[in-house]
Design a protein around this motif. Structure first.
Motif, PDB file in Angstrom:
ATOM      1  N   UNK A   1      10.787  18.035 -12.947  1.00  0.00           N
ATOM      2  CA  UNK A   1      11.788  18.159 -11.885  1.00  0.00           C
ATOM      3  C   UNK A   1      12.821  17.036 -11.973  1.00  0.00           C
ATOM      4  N   UNK A   2      12.349  15.802 -11.901  1.00  0.00           N
ATOM      5  CA  UNK A   2      13.282  14.674 -11.919  1.00  0.00           C
ATOM      6  C   UNK A   2      12.542  13.414 -12.318  1.00  0.00           C
ATOM      7  N   UNK A   3      13.310  12.445 -12.782  1.00  0.00           N
ATOM      8  CA  UNK A   3      12.791  11.121 -13.123  1.00  0.00           C
ATOM      9  C   UNK A   3      13.474  10.096 -12.236  1.00  0.00           C
ATOM     10  N   UNK A   4      12.686   9.204 -11.651  1.00  0.00           N
ATOM     11  CA  UNK A   4      13.250   8.208 -10.745  1.00  0.00           C
ATOM     12  C   UNK A   4      12.752   6.824 -11.113  1.00  0.00           C
ATOM     13  N   UNK A   5      13.551   5.787 -10.805  1.00  0.00           N
ATOM     14  CA  UNK A   5      13.129   4.415 -11.108  1.00  0.00           C
ATOM     15  C   UNK A   5      12.063   3.920 -10.142  1.00  0.00           C
ATOM     16  N   UNK A   6      11.302   2.945 -10.593  1.00  0.00           N
ATOM     17  CA  UNK A   6      10.312   2.249  -9.779  1.00  0.00           C
ATOM     18  C   UNK A   6      10.904   0.893  -9.386  1.00  0.00           C
TER      19      UNK A   6
ATOM     20  N   UNK B   1       4.454  -5.191  -4.027  1.00  0.00           N
ATOM     21  CA  UNK B   1       4.004  -3.911  -4.562  1.00  0.00           C
ATOM     22  C   UNK B   1       5.133  -3.264  -5.341  1.00  0.00           C
ATOM     23  N   UNK B   2       4.824  -2.164  -6.003  1.00  0.00           N
ATOM     24  CA  UNK B   2       5.825  -1.328  -6.652  1.00  0.00           C
ATOM     25  C   UNK B   2       5.945  -0.036  -5.857  1.00  0.00           C
ATOM     26  N   UNK B   3       7.166   0.484  -5.792  1.00  0.00           N
ATOM     27  CA  UNK B   3       7.444   1.648  -4.958  1.00  0.00           C
ATOM     28  C   UNK B   3       8.382   2.595  -5.709  1.00  0.00           C
ATOM     29  N   UNK B   4       8.081   3.892  -5.753  1.00  0.00           N
ATOM     30  CA  UNK B   4       9.070   4.837  -6.291  1.00  0.00           C
ATOM     31  C   UNK B   4      10.334   4.797  -5.432  1.00  0.00           C
ATOM     32  N   UNK B   5      11.466   4.963  -6.063  1.00  0.00           N
ATOM     33  CA  UNK B   5      12.733   4.828  -5.339  1.00  0.00           C
ATOM     34  C   UNK B   5      12.798   5.741  -4.119  1.00  0.00           C
TER      35      UNK B   5
ATOM     36  N   UNK C   1      13.783  -3.640 -11.431  1.00  0.00           N
ATOM     37  CA  UNK C   1      13.015  -4.369 -12.435  1.00  0.00           C
ATOM     38  C   UNK C   1      13.842  -4.566 -13.697  1.00  0.00           C
ATOM     39  N   UNK C   2      13.772  -5.747 -14.253  1.00  0.00           N
ATOM     40  CA  UNK C   2      14.483  -6.050 -15.495  1.00  0.00           C
ATOM     41  C   UNK C   2      13.665  -5.568 -16.690  1.00  0.00           C
ATOM     42  N   UNK C   3      14.345  -5.438 -17.820  1.00  0.00           N
ATOM     43  CA  UNK C   3      13.661  -5.036 -19.044  1.00  0.00           C
ATOM     44  C   UNK C   3      13.671  -3.535 -19.222  1.00  0.00           C
ATOM     45  N   UNK C   4      12.675  -3.044 -19.976  1.00  0.00           N
ATOM     46  CA  UNK C   4      12.585  -1.603 -20.235  1.00  0.00           C
ATOM     47  C   UNK C   4      12.452  -0.862 -18.908  1.00  0.00           C
ATOM     48  N   UNK C   5      13.192   0.241 -18.727  1.00  0.00           N
ATOM     49  CA  UNK C   5      13.134   0.968 -17.451  1.00  0.00           C
ATOM     50  C   UNK C   5      11.714   1.420 -17.123  1.00  0.00           C
ATOM     51  N   UNK C   6      11.308   1.177 -15.883  1.00  0.00           N
ATOM     52  CA  UNK C   6      10.027   1.668 -15.394  1.00  0.00           C
ATOM     53  C   UNK C   6      10.326   2.835 -14.468  1.00  0.00           C
TER      54      UNK C   6
END
Length: 298
Positions: A160-165, A242-246, A262-267
């Motif tokens: 469906x979709x991809x979202x950043x963390x 914590x980490x949270x989906x956008x 988050x910096x670096x490779x996209x999570x």
């Protein structure tokens, strides 16, 4: 000769690549290759020259291609004619969903679906990731809103979709001082912080643990919850990070966590609708998949 054999054959002919054809039909590449082999065995000829890159049609493949395309066009025309005449007037659709994710995505989809198919009864089952996989394999749901990778090789899926963390920090955290907009922070910068994460059985917990491991540390787990809203409230109270989906980031809390990229490779995480691979989908589920692809063209 099966219709899916022809669909796979036409896709490989169009892409000249087995992997891209498999991606188009959302099946594993070895499975698609096996189905092409079966078609070749039935016809007694090779349809593709696999010694070249990209692959090419053999003479037999060139002969088959226009007929296969014509057959598939006729099948689609027949299906459209039947659906136009009869419509999807009744039936039922059982959806499985992650709780927070479903609350963000499904209302829009279900509203549009009811407008098109008011006679279909929709049932929603909200469960953790592991339980959703069990329900799908037990034929207790038709479609399941989940995250990739799906929990079993017996499940097929449509993205469906991809979202950043995002990284969620307490409002008075030193790393939250700059901004907004807040600069990106490497996950390793909070390696020594107490982490608040989802309980076992939730796919997002596995994503968080894998991300921390990739950043070079094991998180110090201070608290676990089945509700990501609870974790965010505890972050806002200064009890950890914590980490949270956008889409799940809750900025309505007072005070609110500070959400930082988050910096670096996209999570990221990719959401998908999954179903049992070896079970024909009911028309109600097929219609929902079609609607989902319109709402979220991937």
């Amino acid at each position: 000769m099966e219709l899916h054999h022809l669909r796979y054959f036409v896709a490989v002919a169009r892409h000249r690549n087995f992997t891209r054809a498999a991606q188009e039909h959302m099946v594993a590449q070895p499975s698609l290759s096996q189905q092409i082999r079966r078609l070749e065995e039935e016809l007694g000829v090779l349809l593709f020259d696999r010694s070249r890159t990209p692959v090419r049609l053999t003479d037999a493949g060139e002969a088959l291609l226009p007929h296969a395309e014509a057959i598939l066009r006729q099948v689609e025309a027949a299906r459209a004619a039947v659906e136009e005449r009869i419509g999807l007037r009744s039936g039922r659709l059982v959806l499985g969903s992650l709780p927070v994710t479903g609350s963000r995505l499904l209302p829009r989809a279900i509203t549009a679906y009811r407008q098109r198919y008011p006679g279909v009864q929709i049932t929603l089952r909200e469960e953790p990731t592991q339980r959703l996989t069990e329900l799908a394999l037990a034929d207790e749901t038709d479609l399941t809103l989940t995250t990739l990778p799906v929990g079993s090789d017996e499940l097929d899926w449509q993205p469906l979709l991809t979202e950043p963390i995002l990284l969620a920090l307490p409002p008075d955290h030193p790393l939250a001082a700059d901004g907004p907009p807040h600069p990106a922070i490497p996950l390793s910068a909070v390696a020594g912080e107490p982490f608040l994460i989802m309980k076992p059985g939730y796919g997002f917990r596995d994503l968080v643990l894998a991300a921390c491991q990739a950043a070079g540390f094991s998180p110090q787990i201070a608290f676990e919850s089945a509700q990501i809203e609870t974790l965010q409230a505890m972050v806002a109270a200064g009890l950890g990070v914590t980490l949270v989906p956008q889409m799940a980031a809750d900025r309505s809390l007072r005070p609110s966590p500070v959400f930082v990229p988050l910096a670096g490779a996209p999570l990221t995480r990719t959401l998908a609708l999954a179903w049992r691979r070896d079970r024909p989908l009911p028309r109600s589920a097929q219609a929902f998949l079609k609607l989902a692809s319109e709402l979220w063209p991937y």
